[in-house]
Design a protein around this motif. Structure first.
Motif, PDB file in Angstrom:
ATOM      1  N   THR A   1       3.269  -1.537   4.280  1.00  0.00           N
ATOM      2  CA  THR A   1       1.940  -1.352   3.702  1.00  0.00           C
ATOM      3  C   THR A   1       2.027  -0.683   2.333  1.00  0.00           C
ATOM      4  N   ALA A   2       2.927   0.298   2.203  1.00  0.00           N
ATOM      5  CA  ALA A   2       3.103   0.970   0.918  1.00  0.00           C
ATOM      6  C   ALA A   2       3.612  -0.005  -0.142  1.00  0.00           C
TER       7      ALA A   2
ATOM      8  N   ASN B   1       0.822  -2.361  -1.229  1.00  0.00           N
ATOM      9  CA  ASN B   1      -0.113  -1.719  -2.148  1.00  0.00           C
ATOM     10  C   ASN B   1       0.449  -1.643  -3.559  1.00  0.00           C
TER      11      ASN B   1
ATOM     12  N   LYS C   1      -3.515   3.927   2.361  1.00  0.00           N
ATOM     13  CA  LYS C   1      -2.560   2.945   2.876  1.00  0.00           C
ATOM     14  C   LYS C   1      -3.144   2.191   4.063  1.00  0.00           C
TER      15      LYS C   1
ATOM     16  N   GLN D   1      -0.952   6.564   0.403  1.00  0.00           N
ATOM     17  CA  GLN D   1       0.214   6.024  -0.292  1.00  0.00           C
ATOM     18  C   GLN D   1       1.122   7.160  -0.742  1.00  0.00           C
TER      19      GLN D   1
END
Length: 339
Positions: free
Chosen positions: A52-53, A56, A302, A339
């Motif tokens: 997910t990080a 992004n 996030k 994040q």
């Protein structure tokens, strides 16, 4: 009839049973614990967080590249217009020279009636030649700029294609991690939405990604620490009216709490309740989750977990594999990871 020693022994056994019973009841803690992610193993949690990080950051780079491409396109349009004007002007000069109308140094000298006129005309010719040379140099420079801008556009498009591939890969990785943890089904129908944007965008790197942060500041909810973006998110949530009991830093276990990059917002005003949120508490949680989604890009969120659902920017709301408890299933609190 029991003797004194036997009565004492019976009393001790009774006390132990009571302590054990109350101890078991007390262990049914409504507070999110170190393993609040519903029994997911550490590898799965790490895969989800990492994917997910990276998604992004890739999305940030893509957005920046698209904005750069648009700006370059505007510059190209202006340069193309200016080049057309310069070329038209240069063409007019060349046409005049072809027809014999161009002023020459010889004509100036032969046509002068006196030295003063000759000197004035020579200065005029020199100025005209300088202007022509300047115009020709501007044409060449404008053409060079256009060529560089075309190369920059090509580079931006190539970067966008690369970031899209990264995003697609990490989207799949995150969804695989959710499925391994017992979730991942589409549950977008009826999920929180419609939150208002109330925040400004946090700082980004020059390429559009988020700067790396550590647990460097004090956590206002515990004695632990927080990353700057987490503190900012917490403060912005408070400003937006989400002031119920909140706990952020937590030592031990996996996930983002020990890193100072996550907060648990209780649906109840004063504590974590060991039951599903209902009524006004459920509405509060829905509104908070919707606000987090609307402000996710600005704040660097996030993912969000609430009511056995998890929201990620890559795939929206999906089912969440909890552990069957109100805390583990996130029925009593909204979890926001940063994040």
């Amino acid at each position: 009839m029991l003797t004194a020693p036997r009565r004492v022994l019976t009393l001790l056994v009774t006390v132990l049973l009571l302590v054990t019973t109350f101890g078991d009841a007390a262990s049914a803690e409504p507070t999110p614990g170190a393993d609040e992610d519903g029994g997911q193993n550490l590898t799965v949690r790490q895969a989800l967080d990492k994917a997910t990080a990276e998604y992004n950051d890739a999305k940030g780079r893509l957005d920046k590249s698209v904005a750069d491409q648009a700006a370059i396109g505007d510059q190209m349009a202006k340069a193309q217009t200016r080049l057309g004007e310069l070329q038209a002007s240069a063409g007019a000069i060349a046409n005049a020279a072809y027809r014999g109308n161009r002023v020459s140094l010889t004509n100036v000298i032969l046509g002068a009636d006196d030295p003063d006129d000759m000197l004035h005309n020579m200065v005029t010719v020199e100025y005209m030649l300088q202007q022509e040379n300047k115009q020709l140099r501007e044409i060449a420079e404008t053409q060079r700029q256009l060529e560089q801008q075309r190369k920059d556009i090509d580079a931006a498009v190539a970067n966008q294609q690369a970031q899209l591939k990264i995003m697609e890969t990490n989207k799949k990785t995150a969804e695989d991690a959710l499925r391994k943890a017992g979730g991942g089904a589409d549950v977008s129908s009826g999920a929180p939405s419609g939150g208002k944007v109330t925040t400004n965008a946090v700082a980004r790197n020059s390429d559009g990604s988020y700067p790396k942060e550590s647990c460097s500041g004090d956590d206002p909810t515990t004695t632990g620490c927080q990353s700057p973006r987490t503190t900012n998110m917490y403060n912005e949530a408070r400003k937006a009216g989400f002031t119920h009991y909140t706990s952020c830093y937590r030592s031990g276990g996996g996930g983002d709490h020990p890193l100072g990059k996550a907060c648990d917002f209780s649906a109840n005003a004063s504590t974590f309740v060991n039951a599903r949120a209902t009524g006004a508490d459920k509405t509060y949680g829905d509104n908070l989750a919707a606000w987090a989604l609307a402000n996710a890009k600005n704040l660097g969120i996030k993912y969000v977990i609430w009511y056995k659902r998890i929201w990620q920017p890559s795939s929206g709301w999906k089912s969440y594999g909890g552990d069957g408890t109100p805390a583990g299933d996130h029925y009593n609190h909204v979890h926001i990871s940063m994040q």
